[in-house]
Motif scaffolding. Structure first.
Motif, short mmCIF file in Angstrom:
data_model
loop_
_atom_site.label_atom_id
_atom_site.label_comp_id
_atom_site.label_asym_id
_atom_site.label_seq_id
_atom_site.Cartn_x
_atom_site.Cartn_y
_atom_site.Cartn_z
N ARG A 1 0.84 -1.20 0.00
CA ARG A 1 0.00 0.00 0.00
C ARG A 1 0.87 1.26 0.00
O ARG A 1 0.56 2.25 -0.64
CB ARG A 1 -0.93 0.02 1.21
CG ARG A 1 -1.98 -1.07 1.19
CD ARG A 1 -3.07 -0.78 2.20
NE ARG A 1 -3.90 0.34 1.76
CZ ARG A 1 -4.75 0.99 2.54
NH1 ARG A 1 -4.86 0.67 3.81
NH2 ARG A 1 -5.48 1.98 2.07
N ALA B 1 -2.36 -2.19 -6.52
CA ALA B 1 -3.11 -1.24 -5.69
C ALA B 1 -4.01 -2.00 -4.70
O ALA B 1 -4.68 -2.97 -5.07
CB ALA B 1 -3.96 -0.33 -6.57
N ASP C 1 -6.84 -0.98 -1.77
CA ASP C 1 -7.56 0.07 -1.06
C ASP C 1 -7.85 -0.38 0.37
O ASP C 1 -7.49 -1.49 0.79
CB ASP C 1 -8.85 0.44 -1.79
CG ASP C 1 -9.84 -0.71 -1.93
OD1 ASP C 1 -9.75 -1.69 -1.15
OD2 ASP C 1 -10.72 -0.63 -2.81
N ASP C 2 -8.51 0.49 1.14
CA ASP C 2 -8.75 0.21 2.56
C ASP C 2 -9.54 -1.09 2.77
O ASP C 2 -9.21 -1.91 3.63
CB ASP C 2 -9.53 1.37 3.21
CG ASP C 2 -8.68 2.63 3.34
OD1 ASP C 2 -7.45 2.52 3.23
OD2 ASP C 2 -9.25 3.70 3.57
N ASN D 1 2.34 1.58 -3.56
CA ASN D 1 1.31 1.86 -4.58
C ASN D 1 1.82 1.56 -5.99
O ASN D 1 1.72 2.39 -6.90
CB ASN D 1 0.84 3.31 -4.47
CG ASN D 1 -0.46 3.55 -5.22
OD1 ASN D 1 -1.28 2.65 -5.38
ND2 ASN D 1 -0.64 4.77 -5.70
#
Length: 363
Positions: free
Chosen positions: A184, A192, A194-195, A187
């Motif tokens: 993370r 990728a 995400d949360d 990146n």
């Protein structure tokens, strides 16, 4: 006299007579902040968030529509209800105000009864909205705790049936979390996270071997090296586990990102980058990212742990093997990206060692 918890209202109108009149109407029930321009209103809102805003449209420096657009673009202020005040009575003006996010529209000259009623209504609606939001947050937190408890139960079932320990699940989950945090931070294109995906990967890691509950004790608990046929049987834990999660997905009847990620990890954590893994022989980035991450964590922990057929390897030896098989067994990009993460694995292994009384609930 106002109550200590009285709601606050910002009134924006360039006509001082209108301001005084509105203050007189509302001051017995609310804390009223008057201002004569859109610019001054925005300055006030930099440090204060009222419970409601009464906003005139026709002002010289910045009209009400422009102020409203600025309010709705600010996450801190977007939820504050705005009632438009204007002498314009045409449907186009009203439609424009509502389309920009206003909750109501009051015509000038202001009628005291209408103003009091509309303000009270929207103050109450906003209070209900906030109460509902807090209730949803509490229920969501309760559901999350319940989900975590169920995960721990399922992970413990696997640990109690297997020769491997609950500490193995604790360690691999933490390894996965460290890898996810690193990816993370970097990146990288194609990597990728995400949360939501990050949380799903880490939580799902506990279930990576859940399919072993379907493997016979004679194989799962065998103290010696497995035969070729027995190894083929134990490889089925990936398929069994995926079937179990598929059944859960079917029973729920709606999409669940967590269960989908759990299925990915369970089904693909023994796939290899070069296509030599199982159960599907997936190759390269056709293997889900979650499965590729889990593969590194799982193999590392297997290498540093005692098994019936081998003694534990040192961290350096385990890391050498993983780096040597980077690009064949493992995703080279992940291995290379985690060069400064792997030393932290030593600390995790020491914290959750097999010699200590660890179970999954300690996580």
């Amino acid at each position: 006299m106002l109550k200590p918890d009285s709601k606050s209202i910002l009134v924006v109108d360039d006509n001082s007579t209108n301001l005084k009149m509105i203050m007189e109407i509302l001051k017995s029930d609310y804390v009223v902040y008057p201002t004569t321009s859109g610019v001054r209103a925005l300055e006030f809102l930099q440090s204060s968030v009222p419970d409601l805003i009464l906003l005139d449209v026709e002002m010289p420096d910045m009209n009400g529509y422009q102020v409203l657009e600025r309010l709705k673009a600010d996450a801190r202020l977007a939820a504050v209800p705005v009632i438009i005040l204007t002498a314009l009575v045409d449907p186009t003006s009203e439609e424009q105000a509502l389309s920009l996010g206003a909750v109501d529209f009051i015509s000038k000259p202001v009628n005291a009864g209408i103003l009091q009623h509309r303000v009270r209504t929207h103050i109450e609606l906003e209070s209900y909205r906030r109460d509902l939001e807090r209730l949803v947050e509490r229920k969501t937190a309760q559901l999350t705790k319940t989900q975590d408890a169920v995960l721990d139960i399922l992970a413990n079932v696997t640990a109690f049936r297997d020769n491997e320990t609950g500490a193995h699940i604790l360690r691999t989950t933490r390894y996965v979390e460290l890898i996810v945090e690193k990816l993370r931070a970097l990146n990288l294109p194609g990597y990728a996270i995400d949360d939501i995906y990050a949380k799903d990967i880490v939580h799902s890691a506990k279930l990576h071997d859940i399919g072993k509950v379907a493997i016979a004790d004679s194989i799962l608990l065998k103290p010696d090296r497995l035969s070729a046929s027995e190894f083929e049987r134990i490889k089925g834990h990936t398929t069994f586990g995926a079937m179990m999660i598929d059944n859960a997905i079917h029973d729920i009847g709606e999409e669940s990102s967590f269960l989908q990620t759990a299925k990915e990890i369970v089904f693909t954590h023994h796939e290899c980058w070069d296509g030599s893994g199982y159960p599907q022989g997936l190759k390269g980035d056709t293997i889900p990212l979650s499965g590729r991450i889990m593969a590194i964590a799982d193999v590392y922990d297997a290498l540093i742990s005692n098994r019936p057929y081998k003694n534990a390897f040192t961290h350096d030896n385990a890391l050498y093997i993983i780096q040597s098989e980077s690009g064949s067994h493992f995703d080279k990009t992940i291995v290379d990206a985690c060069a400064d993460v792997f030393p932290q694995f030593v600390e995790v292994a020491a914290q959750f060692s097999d010699s200590t009384d660890n179970d999954v609930r300690a996580w």
